[in-house]
Design a protein around this motif. Structure first.
Motif, PDB file in Angstrom:
ATOM      1  N   THR A 186      42.395 -27.280  86.375  1.00 22.28           N
ATOM      2  CA  THR A 186      43.344 -26.079  86.564  1.00 22.28           C
ATOM      3  C   THR A 186      44.846 -26.299  87.065  1.00 22.28           C
ATOM      4  OG1 THR A 186      41.446 -24.999  87.245  1.00 22.28           O
ATOM      5  CG2 THR A 186      43.336 -23.800  87.752  1.00 22.28           C
ATOM      6  N   HIS A 187      44.810 -27.309  87.799  1.00 23.31           N
ATOM      7  CA  HIS A 187      46.248 -27.807  88.417  1.00 23.31           C
ATOM      8  C   HIS A 187      46.892 -28.927  87.942  1.00 23.31           C
ATOM      9  CE1 HIS A 187      45.144 -24.460  91.263  1.00 23.31           C
ATOM     10  NE2 HIS A 187      44.240 -24.713  91.439  1.00 23.31           N
ATOM     11  N   ASN A 188      46.358 -29.647  87.178  1.00 22.56           N
ATOM     12  CA  ASN A 188      47.176 -30.904  86.810  1.00 22.56           C
ATOM     13  C   ASN A 188      48.489 -30.670  86.338  1.00 22.56           C
ATOM     14  OD1 ASN A 188      45.330 -33.070  87.213  1.00 22.56           O
ATOM     15  ND2 ASN A 188      44.595 -33.050  85.299  1.00 22.56           N
ATOM     16  N   ASN A 189      48.842 -29.354  85.822  1.00 21.03           N
ATOM     17  CA  ASN A 189      50.135 -29.140  85.282  1.00 21.03           C
ATOM     18  C   ASN A 189      51.179 -28.652  86.461  1.00 21.03           C
ATOM     19  OD1 ASN A 189      49.410 -29.285  82.443  1.00 21.03           O
ATOM     20  ND2 ASN A 189      48.832 -26.873  82.499  1.00 21.03           N
ATOM     21  N   ASN A 190      50.652 -28.586  87.754  1.00 19.14           N
ATOM     22  CA  ASN A 190      51.435 -28.490  88.838  1.00 19.14           C
ATOM     23  C   ASN A 190      52.080 -29.677  89.629  1.00 19.14           C
ATOM     24  OD1 ASN A 190      51.167 -25.733  88.429  1.00 19.14           O
ATOM     25  ND2 ASN A 190      49.380 -25.580  89.636  1.00 19.14           N
ATOM     26  N   ILE A 191      51.449 -30.770  89.302  1.00 24.84           N
ATOM     27  CA  ILE A 191      52.052 -32.064  89.678  1.00 24.84           C
ATOM     28  C   ILE A 191      53.519 -32.563  89.370  1.00 24.84           C
ATOM     29  CG2 ILE A 191      51.279 -34.425  89.893  1.00 24.84           C
ATOM     30  CD1 ILE A 191      48.570 -33.909  89.187  1.00 24.84           C
ATOM     31  N   SER A 192      54.269 -32.639  90.373  1.00 22.83           N
ATOM     32  CA  SER A 192      55.467 -32.976  90.238  1.00 22.83           C
ATOM     33  C   SER A 192      55.620 -34.216  89.229  1.00 22.83           C
ATOM     34  CB  SER A 192      56.114 -33.085  91.450  1.00 22.83           C
ATOM     35  OG  SER A 192      57.545 -33.616  91.241  1.00 22.83           O
ATOM     36  N   SER A 193      56.410 -34.048  88.328  1.00 25.65           N
ATOM     37  CA  SER A 193      56.943 -35.273  87.250  1.00 25.65           C
ATOM     38  C   SER A 193      57.293 -36.528  88.040  1.00 25.65           C
ATOM     39  CB  SER A 193      57.631 -34.863  86.025  1.00 25.65           C
ATOM     40  OG  SER A 193      58.798 -34.312  86.687  1.00 25.65           O
ATOM     41  N   SER A 194      58.218 -36.341  89.302  1.00 25.91           N
ATOM     42  CA  SER A 194      58.826 -37.177  90.118  1.00 25.91           C
ATOM     43  C   SER A 194      57.703 -37.949  90.866  1.00 25.91           C
ATOM     44  CB  SER A 194      59.789 -36.379  90.921  1.00 25.91           C
ATOM     45  OG  SER A 194      59.284 -35.753  91.908  1.00 25.91           O
ATOM     46  N   SER A 195      56.604 -37.910  90.788  1.00 30.80           N
ATOM     47  CA  SER A 195      55.638 -38.419  91.804  1.00 30.80           C
ATOM     48  C   SER A 195      55.500 -39.815  91.232  1.00 30.80           C
ATOM     49  CB  SER A 195      54.328 -37.669  91.607  1.00 30.80           C
ATOM     50  OG  SER A 195      54.087 -36.471  92.165  1.00 30.80           O
ATOM     51  N   PRO A 196      55.376 -40.858  92.225  1.00 35.50           N
ATOM     52  CA  PRO A 196      55.246 -42.220  91.674  1.00 35.50           C
ATOM     53  C   PRO A 196      53.991 -42.574  90.983  1.00 35.50           C
ATOM     54  CG  PRO A 196      54.772 -41.987  94.315  1.00 35.50           C
ATOM     55  CD  PRO A 196      55.341 -40.501  93.611  1.00 35.50           C
ATOM     56  N   PRO A 197      54.096 -43.491  90.331  1.00 37.19           N
ATOM     57  CA  PRO A 197      52.794 -43.799  89.248  1.00 37.19           C
ATOM     58  C   PRO A 197      51.758 -44.242  90.371  1.00 37.19           C
ATOM     59  CG  PRO A 197      54.574 -45.516  89.190  1.00 37.19           C
ATOM     60  CD  PRO A 197      55.283 -44.474  89.803  1.00 37.19           C
ATOM     61  N   PRO A 198      50.433 -44.140  90.050  1.00 36.71           N
ATOM     62  CA  PRO A 198      49.599 -44.656  91.117  1.00 36.71           C
ATOM     63  C   PRO A 198      49.514 -46.218  91.088  1.00 36.71           C
ATOM     64  CG  PRO A 198      48.558 -43.877  88.942  1.00 36.71           C
ATOM     65  CD  PRO A 198      50.141 -43.452  88.989  1.00 36.71           C
ATOM     66  N   ALA A 199      49.138 -46.703  92.263  1.00 35.87           N
ATOM     67  CA  ALA A 199      49.010 -47.860  92.636  1.00 35.87           C
ATOM     68  C   ALA A 199      47.475 -48.567  91.894  1.00 35.87           C
ATOM     69  CB  ALA A 199      49.026 -48.477  93.778  1.00 35.87           C
ATOM     70  N   THR A 200      47.527 -49.410  90.767  1.00 36.33           N
ATOM     71  CA  THR A 200      46.412 -49.649  90.145  1.00 36.33           C
ATOM     72  C   THR A 200      45.805 -50.909  90.337  1.00 36.33           C
ATOM     73  OG1 THR A 200      47.773 -50.260  88.025  1.00 36.33           O
ATOM     74  CG2 THR A 200      46.990 -47.998  88.300  1.00 36.33           C
ATOM     75  N   THR A 201      46.550 -51.781  91.045  1.00 39.90           N
ATOM     76  CA  THR A 201      46.097 -52.995  91.301  1.00 39.90           C
ATOM     77  C   THR A 201      46.252 -53.567  93.005  1.00 39.90           C
ATOM     78  OG1 THR A 201      46.933 -53.802  89.175  1.00 39.90           O
ATOM     79  CG2 THR A 201      46.666 -55.600  90.907  1.00 39.90           C
ATOM     80  N   PHE A 202      44.990 -54.186  93.206  1.00 39.30           N
ATOM     81  CA  PHE A 202      44.631 -54.375  94.774  1.00 39.30           C
ATOM     82  C   PHE A 202      44.444 -56.028  94.701  1.00 39.30           C
ATOM     83  CE2 PHE A 202      43.429 -50.092  94.817  1.00 39.30           C
ATOM     84  CZ  PHE A 202      44.662 -49.500  95.239  1.00 39.30           C
ATOM     85  N   HIS A 203      45.316 -56.646  95.529  1.00 36.14           N
ATOM     86  CA  HIS A 203      44.994 -58.035  95.310  1.00 36.14           C
ATOM     87  C   HIS A 203      44.882 -58.652  96.966  1.00 36.14           C
ATOM     88  CE1 HIS A 203      45.305 -62.354  93.719  1.00 36.14           C
ATOM     89  NE2 HIS A 203      46.274 -62.518  94.798  1.00 36.14           N
ATOM     90  N   GLY A 204      43.946 -59.787  97.156  1.00 34.19           N
ATOM     91  CA  GLY A 204      43.996 -60.189  98.608  1.00 34.19           C
ATOM     92  C   GLY A 204      42.609 -60.803  98.761  1.00 34.19           C
TER      93      GLY A 204
END
Length: 264
Positions: A67-85
């Motif tokens: 319902t609300h995906n269209n309301n997400i700001s286009s300026s939001s940073p891309p998700p962090a998809t990699t974790f290393h450690g």
């Protein structure tokens, strides 16, 4: 032969009756009883019995995101998809009292100083079978950013402090064979850690201190120390909620609730 209404029909011959098969009347089958579980009743039951929701179960997150995906700001940073450690390995049935003992539940996560203290107590309740401390004495954060666990991780009480303490200690993701459902939901609701499920029992093939990478986009865990790779189950609709910082941050980001503070 023409039969008029009300005319009696001749009885069959005796010879034909001798070969007839008499079938007794069958009782009507009783309707099977079904039990409808609400999402709330499932989460309550999960505190004692960990299980996985069927893929057909209606997810509130799926309905909200559709319902609300269209309301997400286009300026939001891309998700962090990699974790290393480095990884910290535990076995089965790690409960919330081992993750954060009850005497530390007086700490308030919304207070920055107390939030840091929560991190220093993460996994301090582990038994002596784990000689390596998850957080070194005197430190607030752990050098292990990824936890690899067995079955039923996060069982026990429903305390939200459990995923919060892990997040405060610097944990980015937990890779477990399965979770207590309430811990999984609290991880998503608080946005502190990614509760990822492995397709095989990874905890038996990794050691504390191994260098690992979690690739969310690829649903992959890579152990650079052993050279092995493991498939992970997709995080699905919970991913955007965790990335946003929890359910309330996600609701504000998508316009479900007002982002402006409420005046007193």
């Amino acid at each position: 032969m023409l039969r008029l209404p009300g005319m009696a029909t001749a009885a069959p011959a005796a010879s034909s009756l001798s070969h007839a098969t008499i079938i007794p009347p069958q009782p009507h089958p009783k309707p099977s009883s079904t039990t409808t579980l609400s999402f709330r009743s499932i989460s309550r039951a999960a505190t004692k019995f960990p299980f996985k929701l069927p893929s057909s179960y209606p997810s509130p997150l799926r309905r909200l995101s559709a319902t609300h995906n269209n309301n997400i700001s286009s300026s939001s940073p891309p998700p962090a998809t990699t974790f290393h450690g480095l990884c910290y390995v535990v076995s089965d049935n790690i409960d919330t009292d081992q993750i954060i003992p009850a005497e530390h539940l007086t700490l308030v996560p919304s207070n920055p100083d107390e939030y840091r203290k929560l991190g220093s107590f993460a996994l301090i309740g582990l038994p002596s079978a784990y000689p390596i401390r998850f957080v070194d004495p005197g430190e607030f954060q752990s050098k292990y950013s990824i936890i690899i666990a067995g079955d039923n991780f996060g069982c026990g009480s429903s305390r939200e402090h459990a995923p919060v303490a892990l997040g405060a200690s610097g944990v980015k993701a937990v890779v477990a064979e399965s979770y207590a459902r309430i811990f999984f939901r609290n991880s998503v609701a608080t946005g502190e850690v990614y509760p990822l499920e492995s397709e095989v029992r990874v905890c038996d093939e990794c050691n504390t201190g191994d260098v690992v990478t979690v690739e969310l986009a690829e649903n992959l865990l890579i152990n650079h120390t052993t050279g092995k790779e493991y498939r992970l189950k997709p995080i699905g609709d919970a991913g955007p909620v965790i990335e946003a910082g929890g359910i309330f941050a996600y609701a504000r980001q998508t316009g479900m609730i007002s982002s402006s503070p409420v005046s007193a």
